[in-house]
Design a protein around this motif. Structure first.
Motif, PDB file in Angstrom:
ATOM      1  N   ALA A  74      -3.581  -7.873   9.900  1.00 51.67           N
ATOM      2  CA  ALA A  74      -3.872  -8.451   8.585  1.00 51.67           C
ATOM      3  C   ALA A  74      -3.639  -9.956   8.569  1.00 51.67           C
ATOM      4  O   ALA A  74      -2.679 -10.457   9.163  1.00 51.67           O
ATOM      5  CB  ALA A  74      -3.020  -7.782   7.514  1.00 51.67           C
ATOM      6  N   ASP A 124      -5.351 -11.348   3.505  1.00 55.50           N
ATOM      7  CA  ASP A 124      -5.310  -9.891   3.300  1.00 55.50           C
ATOM      8  C   ASP A 124      -4.025  -9.493   2.572  1.00 55.50           C
ATOM      9  O   ASP A 124      -4.048  -8.710   1.616  1.00 55.50           O
ATOM     10  CB  ASP A 124      -5.363  -9.150   4.639  1.00 55.50           C
ATOM     11  N   ALA A 138      -8.203  -4.353   6.294  1.00 52.80           N
ATOM     12  CA  ALA A 138      -7.214  -5.199   6.964  1.00 52.80           C
ATOM     13  C   ALA A 138      -6.817  -4.670   8.333  1.00 52.80           C
ATOM     14  O   ALA A 138      -6.272  -5.407   9.154  1.00 52.80           O
ATOM     15  CB  ALA A 138      -5.966  -5.340   6.085  1.00 52.80           C
TER      16      ALA A 138
END
Length: 246
Positions: A130, A134, A169
């Motif tokens: 991520a 995100d 993500a």
């Protein structure tokens, strides 16, 4: 853009094009058992007259249903309904038709089992892959779940956005393909038991999802998986209680 399972169930809207109408009505009838497994569908001429569509539209609709695993054409025999183990349960329409028919605890349990197989893994990958953006978005989505203005419908959609964001993500393209399954499981929670009725329960939902983001932000692979697992299990237990009360 095609509407998802959750939005379709919430809105109750029916499809509009001739092709979509035929697919929707025949798909629902097959899932509901009006045309049982092994049954032969009416002939093309009869179906074209029933739906008031051209043979071309009907043939395209049949191709769509065959691609979803519901039917198979047989030369000189007709179009037959396939065994249930050939139905594509990853397909959003097929899942929507199951919910239209009405689902039981076994079906919802199977959905949660699939979520437990995929989503904790997605959370673990998100803890590795991520981006800061995100994480920021996930925190925002988790916080939005506690808003007092939520209805059961809007909370269900907020929940869906969060889980699909985790899948994105993860940066694994296959994770995004299980979106329809995630939607279907959340449809079950939405239809049977929603936490939107009480502020304390909304806070609990928000905090549980925030713990997932905390672990992702900390790059805690195991912690992210465990936090996701707890959210799914909690939802499953809430549905079990609701079904027992019904």
């Amino acid at each position: 853009m095609r509407r998802g399972v959750l939005e379709t169930v919430i809105s109750g809207r029916k499809t509009r094009t001739s092709h979509a109408q035929v697919v929707d009505e025949l798909g629902r009838a097959i899932i509901a058992g009006e045309y049982p497994v092994g049954a032969t569908l009416p002939g093309d001429l009869d179906l074209a007259q029933r739906f008031k569509v051209s043979r071309t539209v009907l043939r395209e609709a049949m191709k769509t249903l065959a691609a979803k695993g519901l039917i198979v054409p047989r030369a000189r025999i007709g179009t037959r309904v396939t065994p249930k183990n050939q139905w594509n349960l990853f397909d959003g329409d097929v899942l929507t038709w199951h919910f239209h028919k009405g689902v039981d605890l076994e079906f919802l349990t199977h959905l949660s089992e699939i979520r437990l197989a995929f989503e904790p893994a997605a959370a673990s990958l998100a803890a590795t892959n991520a981006t800061d953006e995100d994480v920021k978005q996930l925190y925002t989505l988790a916080a939005e779940m506690s808003e007092s203005t939520h209805t059961p419908e809007t909370l269900a959609l907020a929940d869906l956005k969060f889980h699909l964001c985790v899948a994105e993500a993860s940066r694994n393209p296959f994770m995004r393909t299980v979106g329809s399954l995630i939607e279907a499981a959340l449809v079950g929670v939405f239809k049977l038991s929603s936490p939107a009725s009480g502020e304390s329960r909304r806070e609990e939902v928000s905090e549980a999802h925030t713990r997932i983001v905390d672990a992702i932000a900390a790059h805690d692979v195991d912690g992210a998986a465990e936090a996701m697992r707890k959210v799914i299990i909690t939802g499953r237990e809430r549905v079990k209680v609701a079904l027992e009360e019904h």
